[in-house]
Design a protein around this motif. Structure first.
Motif, mmCIF file in Angstrom:
data_model
loop_
_atom_site.group_PDB
_atom_site.id
_atom_site.type_symbol
_atom_site.label_atom_id
_atom_site.label_comp_id
_atom_site.label_asym_id
_atom_site.label_seq_id
_atom_site.Cartn_x
_atom_site.Cartn_y
_atom_site.Cartn_z
ATOM 1 N N ALA A 63 0.842 -1.206 0.000
ATOM 2 C CA ALA A 63 0.000 0.000 0.000
ATOM 3 C C ALA A 63 0.874 1.252 0.000
ATOM 4 O O ALA A 63 2.052 1.214 0.341
ATOM 5 C CB ALA A 63 -0.921 -0.009 1.223
ATOM 6 N N GLU A 64 0.258 2.367 -0.381
ATOM 7 C CA GLU A 64 0.975 3.644 -0.397
ATOM 8 C C GLU A 64 1.154 4.149 1.036
ATOM 9 O O GLU A 64 0.198 4.185 1.809
ATOM 10 C CB GLU A 64 0.180 4.652 -1.224
ATOM 11 C CG GLU A 64 0.058 4.266 -2.694
ATOM 12 C CD GLU A 64 -1.084 4.984 -3.396
ATOM 13 O OE1 GLU A 64 -0.927 6.173 -3.695
ATOM 14 O OE2 GLU A 64 -2.129 4.345 -3.634
ATOM 15 N N GLU A 65 2.389 4.541 1.372
ATOM 16 C CA GLU A 65 2.707 4.907 2.754
ATOM 17 C C GLU A 65 1.829 6.037 3.286
ATOM 18 O O GLU A 65 1.311 5.948 4.409
ATOM 19 C CB GLU A 65 4.186 5.314 2.887
ATOM 20 C CG GLU A 65 5.167 4.167 2.793
ATOM 21 C CD GLU A 65 5.654 3.926 1.357
ATOM 22 O OE1 GLU A 65 4.992 4.428 0.408
ATOM 23 O OE2 GLU A 65 6.682 3.235 1.196
ATOM 24 N N TYR A 66 1.646 7.083 2.483
ATOM 25 C CA TYR A 66 0.863 8.222 2.980
ATOM 26 C C TYR A 66 -0.583 7.816 3.227
ATOM 27 O O TYR A 66 -1.226 8.274 4.183
ATOM 28 C CB TYR A 66 0.945 9.398 2.006
ATOM 29 C CG TYR A 66 -0.110 9.395 0.923
ATOM 30 C CD1 TYR A 66 -1.276 10.144 1.057
ATOM 31 C CD2 TYR A 66 0.045 8.614 -0.231
ATOM 32 C CE1 TYR A 66 -2.245 10.129 0.060
ATOM 33 C CE2 TYR A 66 -0.916 8.602 -1.218
ATOM 34 C CZ TYR A 66 -2.048 9.365 -1.073
ATOM 35 O OH TYR A 66 -3.010 9.336 -2.051
ATOM 36 N N ALA A 67 -1.110 6.936 2.374
ATOM 37 C CA ALA A 67 -2.490 6.483 2.525
ATOM 38 C C ALA A 67 -2.634 5.624 3.779
ATOM 39 O O ALA A 67 -3.620 5.742 4.523
ATOM 40 C CB ALA A 67 -2.923 5.691 1.286
ATOM 41 N N THR A 68 -1.653 4.778 4.037
ATOM 42 C CA THR A 68 -1.697 3.935 5.236
ATOM 43 C C THR A 68 -1.651 4.794 6.492
ATOM 44 O O THR A 68 -2.344 4.510 7.481
ATOM 45 C CB THR A 68 -0.525 2.931 5.226
ATOM 46 O OG1 THR A 68 -0.577 2.155 4.020
ATOM 47 C CG2 THR A 68 -0.612 1.982 6.414
ATOM 48 N N SER A 69 -0.859 5.849 6.466
ATOM 49 C CA SER A 69 -0.804 6.767 7.611
ATOM 50 C C SER A 69 -2.151 7.456 7.836
ATOM 51 O O SER A 69 -2.586 7.650 8.982
ATOM 52 C CB SER A 69 0.283 7.820 7.398
ATOM 53 O OG SER A 69 1.560 7.218 7.358
#
Length: 288
Positions: A63-69
């Motif tokens: 998954a995309e890091e910023y989205a997971t955050s």
């Protein structure tokens, strides 16, 4: 594409969870970091009332890091303890133990004050099929305790597993809800492999995936398959372009769409298209 899948063993699983929820202090739910809303089973919220709750955003490497955050913040605001997890590589595993102990600290101290010397932490682990529960358990324990597979529905019965001296886990089979009221939720579960491919039309599923990727990730398709297209192009035309680019042809030179569809889905699921998150918290009004 209407996706419905609720085998009999899942009804049995839900009943078993309801019967055993009183045995645990914490309910740990694994969700797929690519679809943290669509892969979270709403039935669990009813079953796990008055329990400490943890959400593990598994497969965060896909998954995309910023989205997971963003999803981590979202669920923390809902009162969950949240951990980003890559069960395959063991990333985030220690945080699970530390978080569970922190949640139980006050209760354990009260029990010790009453004279109990050993108070084990008992948790139930839940999640939809193919979300990585068995991989998580096996990595945690360090040996093959739970069966693993790349098809949903491998774990069939409950089992108690001792993760640490003071940390016990009740494993359960993956459970989906009876029907997906939202077509988009069902599709995302199918994209990521939570629904058994054997009951799906993979060509339709592949074109639906392309349609979804065109919204934010059209460049990933172009880069991976070395093709060009406009975002207004029909998904089935793009699927044909992928087939020709890969040399997947039938007799007569026609594109082998069946093979291409399977390859596209496999490569998305395996992260070959890059890190792709299919939903964001800001879209929740559309998802609900």
């Amino acid at each position: 594409m209407n996706i419905q899948w609720y085998p009999g063993h899942m009804t049995k699983t839900k009943r078993m969870m309801a019967e055993n929820i009183s045995l645990v202090d914490i309910v740990i739910e694994l969700v797929d970091a690519r679809i943290p809303y669509s892969s979270k089973n709403p039935d669990i919220d009813d079953l796990a009332k008055n329990k400490y709750r943890m959400i593990l955003l598994n497969k965060c490497d896909l998954a995309e890091e910023y989205a997971t955050s963003l999803w981590e913040q979202y669920y923390k605001q809902k009162g969950f303890s949240v951990i980003q997890l890559n069960a395959l590589k063991g990333i985030g595993m220690a945080d699970v133990t530390n978080t569970a102990r922190a949640l139980m600290k006050e209760k354990i101290e009260k029990q010790k004050a009453r004279g109990r010397l050993f108070i084990p932490i008992r948790s139930m682990i839940v999640g939809i099929p193919n979300v990585g529960k068995s991989t998580f358990i096996n990595k945690y324990v360090g040996k093959t305790t739970a069966k693993t597979g790349d098809k949903p529905g491998v774990t069939r019965g409950k089992q108690w597993i001792k993760l640490k001296k003071d940390f016990e886990l009740l494993d359960t089979p993956g459970i989906l809800w009876p029907k997906f009221d939202d077509k988009a939720v069902g599709l995302k579960l199918a994209f990521t492999g939570a629904v058994n491919d054997d009951i799906l039309d993979l060509t339709t599923l592949a074109t639906e995936l392309i349609n979804h990727l065109l919204i934010r990730h059209s460049e990933r398709l172009k880069q991976r398959y070395q093709i060009s297209f406009d975002t207004i192009e029909e998904p089935h035309i793009i699927l044909e372009k992928i087939a020709f680019a890969r040399g997947f042809k039938q007799k007569g030179g026609q594109p082998d769409i069946d093979r291409t569809s399977k390859i596209l889905l496999d490569e998305y699921r395996g992260g070959k298209l890059g890190k792709i998150t299919l939903e964001l918290p800001e879209e929740l009004s559309e998802l609900q």
